[in-house]
Design an enzyme around this catalytic site. Structure first.
Site, PDB file in Angstrom:
ATOM      1  N   HIS A  75     -14.577   6.960  -5.992  1.00 22.37           N
ATOM      2  CA  HIS A  75     -13.779   7.466  -7.111  1.00 22.37           C
ATOM      3  C   HIS A  75     -12.958   8.694  -6.739  1.00 22.37           C
ATOM      4  CE1 HIS A  75     -16.280   4.630  -9.306  1.00 22.37           C
ATOM      5  NE2 HIS A  75     -15.406   4.700 -10.274  1.00 22.37           N
ATOM      6  N   GLU A  96     -10.739  -4.424   2.111  1.00 21.81           N
ATOM      7  CA  GLU A  96      -9.950  -3.864   1.003  1.00 21.81           C
ATOM      8  C   GLU A  96      -9.632  -4.921  -0.045  1.00 21.81           C
ATOM      9  OE1 GLU A  96      -6.492  -2.242   3.065  1.00 21.81           O
ATOM     10  OE2 GLU A  96      -5.316  -3.901   2.256  1.00 21.81           O
ATOM     11  N   CYS A 152       0.804  -1.220   0.000  1.00 24.02           N
ATOM     12  CA  CYS A 152       0.000   0.000   0.000  1.00 24.02           C
ATOM     13  C   CYS A 152       0.838   1.271   0.000  1.00 24.02           C
ATOM     14  CB  CYS A 152      -0.977   0.016   1.178  1.00 24.02           C
ATOM     15  SG  CYS A 152      -2.432  -1.015   0.890  1.00 24.02           S
TER      16      CYS A 152
HETATM   17 ZN   LIG Z   1      -4.089  -0.145  -0.213  1.00 25.41          ZN
END
Ligand SMILES: [Zn+2]
Length: 126
Positions: free
Chosen positions: A67, A113, A23
């Site tokens: 978005h 996620e 990430c």
């Molecule tokens: Zn991530």
């Protein structure tokens, strides 16, 4: 206690600076959000809170995230980065503010996620 759950999702980008893992670089997720609210008292119709009202509140919050590049939103910053943990925390606080009935508490929010990794925020006041 009764607990209701609704599910929603949004797509967004984030970047977790200083995070040694997948990430750290700019990338996106399709987050799945599970929201639970809890309370002790049902209304005369026998429901805790109308699902339609709950979904409306959540969709207003999700619309602000969908978005977007989450790092650029006003509620996230370097000391409150848009990790799945903080996304779950943020949605908890934002949703609780929208629910006017003092007998209904947001009891947990889970941010998936990926299909096999999620973070849950549980307020300690319930
Ligand atoms: Zn991530």
């Amino acid at each position: 206690m009764y607990e209701l759950k609704i599910v929603s999702q949004f797509a967004a980008a984030h970047q977790l600076r200083g995070f040694e893992g997948g990430c750290e670089n700019l990338h996106g997720h399709n987050w799945k959000i599970e929201v639970c609210v809890a309370g002790k008292a049902l209304n005369p119709a026998g429901v805790l809170i109308d699902f339609g009202e709950l979904k409306q509140h959540l969709s207003e919050i999700i619309d602000m995230l969908d978005h977007k590049f989450l790092n650029e939103l006003e509620y996230f910053n370097d000391s409150y980065p848009p990790s799945s943990e903080n996304i779950a925390h943020y949605i908890t606080e934002a949703l609780q503010t929208k629910i006017k009935d003092p007998g209904i508490m947001v009891s947990r929010v889970t941010a998936w996620e990926s299909e096999n990794a999620c973070a849950t925020y549980i307020p300690n006041n319930i």
